[in-house]
Design an enzyme around this catalytic site. Sequence first.
Site, PDB file in Angstrom:
ATOM      1  N   ARG A  63      60.977 -15.351  57.844  1.00 37.55           N
ATOM      2  CA  ARG A  63      62.084 -15.225  58.339  1.00 37.55           C
ATOM      3  C   ARG A  63      61.618 -14.184  59.652  1.00 37.55           C
ATOM      4  NH1 ARG A  63      67.097 -11.699  57.123  1.00 37.55           N
ATOM      5  NH2 ARG A  63      68.684 -12.434  58.560  1.00 37.55           N
ATOM      6  N   HIS A  67      62.558 -14.038  63.548  1.00 41.58           N
ATOM      7  CA  HIS A  67      63.375 -13.110  64.216  1.00 41.58           C
ATOM      8  C   HIS A  67      62.652 -12.490  65.042  1.00 41.58           C
ATOM      9  CE1 HIS A  67      67.130 -12.480  61.496  1.00 41.58           C
ATOM     10  NE2 HIS A  67      66.666 -13.773  61.432  1.00 41.58           N
ATOM     11  N   ASN A  94      69.394  -8.083  61.293  1.00 47.36           N
ATOM     12  CA  ASN A  94      68.026  -7.817  60.715  1.00 47.36           C
ATOM     13  C   ASN A  94      68.183  -6.869  59.593  1.00 47.36           C
ATOM     14  OD1 ASN A  94      66.499  -9.341  62.379  1.00 47.36           O
ATOM     15  ND2 ASN A  94      66.279  -7.905  64.045  1.00 47.36           N
TER      16      ASN A  94
HETATM   17  C1  HEM Z   1      69.714 -22.070  62.375  1.00 43.45           C
HETATM   18  C2  HEM Z   1      70.224 -21.039  62.450  1.00 43.45           C
HETATM   19  C3  HEM Z   1      69.969 -19.979  61.514  1.00 43.45           C
HETATM   20  C4  HEM Z   1      70.986 -19.336  60.938  1.00 43.45           C
HETATM   21  C5  HEM Z   1      72.255 -19.216  61.211  1.00 43.45           C
HETATM   22  C6  HEM Z   1      70.270 -18.356  59.821  1.00 43.45           C
HETATM   23  C7  HEM Z   1      70.768 -17.430  58.972  1.00 43.45           C
HETATM   24  C8  HEM Z   1      70.331 -16.649  58.210  1.00 43.45           C
HETATM   25  C9  HEM Z   1      71.048 -15.657  57.226  1.00 43.45           C
HETATM   26  C10 HEM Z   1      72.508 -15.313  57.450  1.00 43.45           C
HETATM   27  C11 HEM Z   1      70.282 -15.262  56.347  1.00 43.45           C
HETATM   28  C12 HEM Z   1      70.728 -14.336  55.168  1.00 43.45           C
HETATM   29  C13 HEM Z   1      70.638 -12.954  55.603  1.00 43.45           C
HETATM   30  C14 HEM Z   1      71.085 -12.061  54.685  1.00 43.45           C
HETATM   31  O1  HEM Z   1      70.500 -11.764  53.725  1.00 43.45           O
HETATM   32  O2  HEM Z   1      72.269 -11.829  54.830  1.00 43.45           O
HETATM   33  C15 HEM Z   1      68.978 -15.774  56.405  1.00 43.45           C
HETATM   34  C16 HEM Z   1      67.995 -15.932  55.619  1.00 43.45           C
HETATM   35  C17 HEM Z   1      66.649 -16.393  55.761  1.00 43.45           C
HETATM   36  N1  HEM Z   1      66.404 -17.331  56.959  1.00 43.45           N
HETATM   37 FE1  HEM Z   1      67.703 -18.143  58.178  1.00 43.45          FE
HETATM   38  N2  HEM Z   1      68.951 -18.718  59.814  1.00 43.45           N
HETATM   39  C18 HEM Z   1      68.675 -19.772  60.812  1.00 43.45           C
HETATM   40  C19 HEM Z   1      67.504 -20.361  61.124  1.00 43.45           C
HETATM   41  C20 HEM Z   1      66.314 -19.904  60.150  1.00 43.45           C
HETATM   42  C21 HEM Z   1      64.940 -20.263  60.742  1.00 43.45           C
HETATM   43  C22 HEM Z   1      64.599 -20.973  61.924  1.00 43.45           C
HETATM   44  C23 HEM Z   1      63.980 -19.740  59.868  1.00 43.45           C
HETATM   45  C24 HEM Z   1      62.342 -19.800  59.691  1.00 43.45           C
HETATM   46  C25 HEM Z   1      61.837 -20.845  60.260  1.00 43.45           C
HETATM   47  C26 HEM Z   1      64.695 -19.067  58.583  1.00 43.45           C
HETATM   48  C27 HEM Z   1      64.341 -18.380  57.548  1.00 43.45           C
HETATM   49  C28 HEM Z   1      65.143 -17.850  56.776  1.00 43.45           C
HETATM   50  C29 HEM Z   1      64.759 -17.231  55.391  1.00 43.45           C
HETATM   51  C30 HEM Z   1      63.304 -17.412  54.822  1.00 43.45           C
HETATM   52  C31 HEM Z   1      65.718 -16.478  55.019  1.00 43.45           C
HETATM   53  C32 HEM Z   1      65.554 -15.804  53.600  1.00 43.45           C
HETATM   54  C33 HEM Z   1      64.909 -14.543  53.796  1.00 43.45           C
HETATM   55  C34 HEM Z   1      64.877 -13.531  52.744  1.00 43.45           C
HETATM   56  O3  HEM Z   1      64.664 -13.879  51.560  1.00 43.45           O
HETATM   57  O4  HEM Z   1      64.359 -12.363  52.976  1.00 43.45           O
HETATM   58  N3  HEM Z   1      65.990 -19.270  59.268  1.00 43.45           N
HETATM   59  N4  HEM Z   1      69.097 -16.959  57.693  1.00 43.45           N
END
Ligand code: HEM
Length: 354
Positions: A63, A67, A94
Site C-alpha cells: 500500500r 500511496h 495515510n
Molecule cells: C481502488 C481504490 C482503492 C481504495 C478506495 C482503497 C481503500 C483502502 C482502504 C480504505 C484501506 C484501509 C485503510 C484503513 O486501515 O482504514 C485500504 C487498505 C489497503 N489497500 Fe487499498 N484502496 C484502493 C486501492 C488499492 C491499491 C491499488 C492497492 C495496491 C496495489 C491497495 C492496497 C491496499 C493494502 C495492501 C491495504 C492493507 C494495508 C495494511 O494492512 O496496512 N489498495 N485500502
Amino acid sequence: MDRVVAAVVALVVVVCLRLPAVAHGQLQVGFYNTSCPNAESLVQQAVASAFANDSGIAAGLIRLHFHDCFVRGCDASVLLVSANGTAERDAPPNKPSLRGFEVIDAAKAAVEKSCARTVSCADIVAFAARDSINLTGQASYQVPSGRRDGNVSLDQDARDNLPPPTFTAQQLVDRFANKTLTAEEMVILSGAHTVGRSFCSSFLPRIWNNTTSIVDTGLSPAYATLLQTLCPSTPNANTTTAIDPSTPAVLDNNYYKLLSLNLGLFFSDNQLRTNATLNTSVNSFSANETLWKEKFVAAMVKMGNIEVLTGTQGQIRLNCSVVNNGSTSVAAPGIEMAHLYPGSTASIDNIATT
Ligand code: HEM
Ligand SMILES: *[C@@H]1O[C@H](CO)[C@@H](O)[C@H](O)[C@H]1NC(C)=O
Ligand SMILES: *[C@@H]1O[C@H](CO)[C@@H](O)[C@H](O)[C@H]1NC(C)=O
Ligand SMILES: *[C@@H]1O[C@H](CO)[C@@H](O)[C@H](O)[C@H]1NC(C)=O
Ligand SMILES: *[C@@H]1O[C@H](CO)[C@@H](O)[C@H](O)[C@H]1NC(C)=O
Ligand SMILES: *[C@@H]1O[C@H](CO)[C@@H](O)[C@H](O)[C@H]1NC(C)=O
Ligand SMILES: *[C@@H]1O[C@H](CO)[C@@H](O)[C@H](O)[C@H]1NC(C)=O
Ligand SMILES: *[C@@H]1O[C@H](CO)[C@@H](O)[C@H](O)[C@H]1NC(C)=O
Ligand SMILES: *[C@@H]1O[C@H](CO)[C@@H](O)[C@H](O)[C@H]1NC(C)=O
Ligand SMILES: *[C@@H]1O[C@H](CO)[C@@H](O)[C@H](O)[C@H]1NC(C)=O
Ligand SMILES: *[C@@H]1O[C@H](CO)[C@@H](O)[C@H](O)[C@H]1NC(C)=O
Ligand SMILES: *[C@@H]1O[C@H](CO)[C@@H](O)[C@H](O)[C@H]1NC(C)=O
Ligand SMILES: *[C@@H]1O[C@H](CO)[C@@H](O)[C@H](O)[C@H]1NC(C)=O
C-alpha cells in the site's frame, strides 16, 4: 570541415544510441547493477526480516508504494516528515493506517552503509512492494528502477489524489485514468485487498448508516452484523479487521471470490461488481488466479512508472524522511553523466541533520 561535421554526426549518433532511456526519462531493470549491485538484495533482507516479525507488514509495504505513486508520482514524498504535521503521511488516507515506514528506514540504512548516496528512497519503496508480493504470493517480477526522490510533501495532495473507500465505480475509474491506469488495471490492483487490514472508520458508514446516495446492497447482512459487533458506531480507534478474512496474509484471488459473496469490506470494493464491464474482470480473476497474478505484477510495474523523476531531477535522499539540506536541484547538463554512471550523483548534498 567535413571531418568536423562527420565527427559531430558520429558523436550525436553515439550519444543517441547510448542514451535513449534517459532521453525519455525511463526506468531500467537493474539500474544499480554497477553502482550498488546488492541494493535489491539488501532491501529484500530488510523486508524478509520485518515480515518474519509481523506478516502484516507486507500489506503495509504494498500500500505504501500505491500511496507514494498516486501522490506526486513515485518519488517517496509519502515518507517525508513535516515539523508541523502537514505532510502526505499526516493526511487522513495515510494516518494512522499507513505502515512500513520503519522497514524502509532499515532498508535505507543497510543500503547507505553498502553504497552511500546512490539508491533512492522511491526505488526502495518499489523494491519493498515487490518483495512483499513475493513473500505473500509467490509471485515475482523485475522492478525497473532509477527513480529519484522528490522534495515536496503536502497533506492536501494526498486528500486530492488518493481514492476514498466511498468512491463509486465511475469515480474509481476516473481517478485511475488520471494516473494512466485503465479500468481493468483498477480492478486488478484492487486485488491487493487480498492482504492486510482496515480500521473501522473505512467502512463505518456502510455498516451503521447505509444511506449513501447509491443504495448499497452489496454487503451480506450477516457480515454487517459481525462488523457491527467489532465496530460499534463509536468504535475503538485502534480496532482493525482483515480486509480478506479468509486468507489475510496470502496474496491470492480470494478477494474477487469474496466480492461475489457480498463479502467485500469497502463500498468501493463492492462497486467493482455493480458495473457490467468491471464485473466481467472480477469474474475472470475469481475464476483464474494465475491470470490475475500475471496481470497484477504487470500493473504494479505500470503503477511504479507514474510521474517518476529521473536523471538529474529530484535528489537521492540520505534520510528517507527528510529532504537533503540545501538541496535545490536544477535541471542541467549532466543527465548524460548520470546515465553513463547510473546512480552517480553530484556529491553536493549536505548530510541531513535528523
Ligand atoms: C481502488 C481504490 C482503492 C481504495 C478506495 C482503497 C481503500 C483502502 C482502504 C480504505 C484501506 C484501509 C485503510 C484503513 O486501515 O482504514 C485500504 C487498505 C489497503 N489497500 Fe487499498 N484502496 C484502493 C486501492 C488499492 C491499491 C491499488 C492497492 C495496491 C496495489 C491497495 C492496497 C491496499 C493494502 C495492501 C491495504 C492493507 C494495508 C495494511 O494492512 O496496512 N489498495 N485500502
Ligand atoms: C542488470 O543486469 C541484469 C541481469 O544481468 C540485466 O537483465 C539488466 O538488463 C541489467 N541492467 C542494466 C541497466 O545494466
Ligand atoms: C514487530 O512487530 C510489532 C507489531 O506487530 C512491532 O510493534 C515491533 O516493533 C516489531 N519489531 C521489530 C523488531 O520489527
Ligand atoms: C508547515 O510547514 C511548511 C514547511 O515545512 C510550510 O510551508 C507550511 O506553510 C506550514 N503549514 C502550516 C499550517 O503551518
Ligand atoms: C522470491 O524471491 C526470491 C529471491 O529473489 C526468488 O529466488 C524467488 O524465485 C521468488 N519467488 C517466486 C515464487 O518468484
Ligand atoms: C489528472 O488531474 C490533474 C488535476 O485535475 C490534471 O492536471 C491532469 O492533467 C490529469 N492527468 C491525466 C493524465 O488525466
Ligand atoms: C451517519 O451519518 C450521519 C449524517 O451523515 C453522520 O453524522 C454520522 O457520523 C454517521 N454515523 C456513522 C456511524 O457513520
Ligand atoms: C442497505 O439498504 C439496502 C436497501 O434498503 C438493503 O438492501 C441492504 O441490505 C442494506 N445493507 C445493510 C448492510 O444493512
Ligand atoms: C490505542 O493504542 C494506543 C497505543 O497502544 C494507546 O495509547 C491508546 O490508549 C489506544 N486507544 C484506545 C482507544 O484504546
Ligand atoms: C462501466 O464502466 C465503464 C468504464 O468507466 C463505462 O465506460 C461504462 O459506461 C460503465 N457501464 C455502466 C453500465 O455503468
Ligand atoms: C456480475 O457477475 C455475476 C456472476 O456472473 C452475475 O450474477 C451478476 O449479474 C453480474 N452483475 C452485473 C452488474 O453484471
Ligand atoms: C488462466 O490464465 C492463465 C494465464 O493467462 C492461462 O494460461 C490459463 O489457460 C488460464 N486457465 C484457464 C482454466 O482458463
Ligand atoms: C525542490 O526541487 C525543485 C526542483 O526539483 C526545486 O525547484 C526546489 O527549489 C526544491 N525545493 C527544496 C526545498 O529543496
